[in-house]
Design a protein around this motif. Sequence first.
Motif, PDB file in Angstrom:
ATOM      1  N   ILE A  49       0.826  -1.202   0.000  1.00  0.00           N
ATOM      2  CA  ILE A  49       0.000   0.000   0.000  1.00  0.00           C
ATOM      3  C   ILE A  49       0.862   1.255   0.000  1.00  0.00           C
ATOM      4  N   LEU A  50       0.425   2.252  -0.754  1.00  0.00           N
ATOM      5  CA  LEU A  50       1.045   3.577  -0.750  1.00  0.00           C
ATOM      6  C   LEU A  50       0.016   4.601  -0.316  1.00  0.00           C
ATOM      7  N   ASP A  51       0.355   5.403   0.694  1.00  0.00           N
ATOM      8  CA  ASP A  51      -0.457   6.552   1.088  1.00  0.00           C
ATOM      9  C   ASP A  51       0.158   7.770   0.417  1.00  0.00           C
ATOM     10  N   PHE A  67      -5.552  -2.983   7.291  1.00  0.00           N
ATOM     11  CA  PHE A  67      -5.143  -4.116   6.465  1.00  0.00           C
ATOM     12  C   PHE A  67      -4.004  -4.928   7.078  1.00  0.00           C
ATOM     13  N   ASP A  68      -3.573  -4.541   8.279  1.00  0.00           N
ATOM     14  CA  ASP A  68      -2.535  -5.274   9.008  1.00  0.00           C
ATOM     15  C   ASP A  68      -1.294  -5.505   8.143  1.00  0.00           C
ATOM     16  N   THR A  69      -0.808  -4.414   7.558  1.00  0.00           N
ATOM     17  CA  THR A  69       0.361  -4.507   6.690  1.00  0.00           C
ATOM     18  C   THR A  69       1.108  -3.180   6.718  1.00  0.00           C
ATOM     19  N   PRO A  70       2.427  -3.180   6.520  1.00  0.00           N
ATOM     20  CA  PRO A  70       3.164  -1.912   6.453  1.00  0.00           C
ATOM     21  C   PRO A  70       2.684  -1.069   5.269  1.00  0.00           C
ATOM     22  N   VAL A  71       2.728   0.235   5.444  1.00  0.00           N
ATOM     23  CA  VAL A  71       2.284   1.170   4.417  1.00  0.00           C
ATOM     24  C   VAL A  71       3.397   2.185   4.175  1.00  0.00           C
ATOM     25  N   ILE A  72       3.656   2.507   2.915  1.00  0.00           N
ATOM     26  CA  ILE A  72       4.593   3.563   2.576  1.00  0.00           C
ATOM     27  C   ILE A  72       3.849   4.893   2.585  1.00  0.00           C
TER      28      ILE A  72
END
Length: 269
Positions: A49-51, A67-72
């Motif tokens: 994911i990218l914010d 989403f229980d995942t790292p986000v950039i």
Amino acid sequence: MNEATLDKRLIAESFSRAAPTYDKAAALQRTVGSNLLGRLPRDFVPGDILDLGCGTGHFTRALAACFDTPVIGLDLAEGMLRHANEHSPGLDHWITADAERLPLRSESRDLIFSSLAMQWCPRLDQALAEAWRVLRPGGCLAFNTLLEGSLEELRQSWKAVDNLVHVNSFMSLTELTLLLDDAGFGDWQCDVERHVLFYPRLGELTQELKALGAVNLNAGRPSGLTGKARARRLTAAYEQFRTEHGLPASWQVAQVVMFKQPGRTGVSA
């Protein structure tokens, strides 16, 4: 907005200065961003994911939790990213970059989320092309942006004072729809929300805009401070819009969700 009216360096500087005050003034931003997040299909579970235009990291953290995942988190304003990093324990992927030139591999993201950042892109077509490039087939670009009619009360009130540009210009729905049609995604939906906020005094609205960093950055804007006589004329003009709830400030927000269809060819901007 087009390249003739906006200077990206000024945009980055304005939002960097606003980083410490942004969150306390961002009620509308929180609402429309939450509405955008709620528009994602329930069965859509992205991995990467990218914010885009992450600001202080509010929705970067929300996406990571959802989403229980790292986000950039990516933003043009370094000051915003410093603030986001300091207030986002567990998240450490922050990139200073331009939405129109993403420093990411092609087909490397499942979701690009962007709340109230795209209106600061002079070339929205280029930003859409970059999003298409970076998304995997089946990936989603979810973004919202301000439309023509936002802050219309303030714009009209300034016309009673002078002919200079005092309020940022925003794209019409017709213009936006044409760009979305041409972006190559194939599957997209755009809905428009109207929000009206009310203020006891005009000064509270202008102070809030300053706290958000959303100040007038267009070519043709006046230089220097507003004189007392001109400020009184502006206040008197705005008072004509007063209701029983206070002074209104209208916002037109386009909520857009686009999916990159497998096998389709993107459009180069």
